[in-house]
Design an enzyme around this catalytic site. Sequence first.
Site, PDB file in Angstrom:
ATOM      1  CE  LYS A   1      -3.894  -1.899   2.772  1.00  0.00           C
ATOM      2  NZ  LYS A   1      -4.760  -1.670   4.126  1.00  0.00           N
TER       3      LYS A   1
ATOM      4  CB  ALA B   1      -1.841   0.713   9.075  1.00  0.00           C
ATOM      5  CG  ASP B   2      -3.870  -4.709   6.099  1.00  0.00           C
ATOM      6  OD1 ASP B   2      -4.891  -4.477   5.789  1.00  0.00           O
ATOM      7  OD2 ASP B   2      -3.868  -5.807   6.132  1.00  0.00           O
ATOM      8  CB  THR B   3      -5.917  -3.729  11.379  1.00  0.00           C
ATOM      9  OG1 THR B   3      -5.364  -2.550  11.654  1.00  0.00           O
ATOM     10  CG2 THR B   3      -6.520  -4.381  12.615  1.00  0.00           C
TER      11      THR B   3
ATOM     12  CB  ALA C   1       1.694  -4.749   9.673  1.00  0.00           C
TER      13      ALA C   1
END
Length: 192
Positions: A48, A64-66, A101
């Site tokens: 991303k 970010a990624d969750t 992250a």
Amino acid sequence: MILASNSQRRQEILKDAGFNFKVITSNIEEISDKKNITERILDIAEKKLEQIAKNNINEFVLAADTVVELDGKILGKPKNREEAFRFLKSLSGKVHRVITAYVFKNISKNILIREVVVSEVKFFDLDDDTINWYLDTDEPFDKAGAYGIQGYGRILVEKINGDYYSIMGFPISNFLENLRKIGYKISLIDKI
């Protein structure tokens, strides 16, 4: 700063901490060939970021990624009410992990922060009436694992072990500490 995310929760957390940013989202497919779940989530966040950072080399870019993980399986955003019900039923009475992250980069200044924050959440035992009541709020449908800890979903949670804001979508305390480590003063965060 550029936030490479449409997440309303991330935007809220960063605004509340005093950051000024613009949102530019990437259109990458959120897939990774990494086997380890934490590496996979970090890889997606990096993809991303890279799509945005390569065209904005003088800007700070944050991506970010969750995900919610239960017994090695990732529970993403539910596709429909039935899937949301299944997710919540599977989380009932159990401990699951919420993995966030993030990657923060400025190409021209050679700054890179890569971080993964893992928290544990234990749900109460949920009966079908409680799950259906929660589904009727329409809150779960745009959230990983089909719940939001910051909203009505908080009544599903018995306890957490870890970072509340990471569970919400962005570990702001961890991010601020990493900025301090590379020499950025918190009093100047609105200038980043």
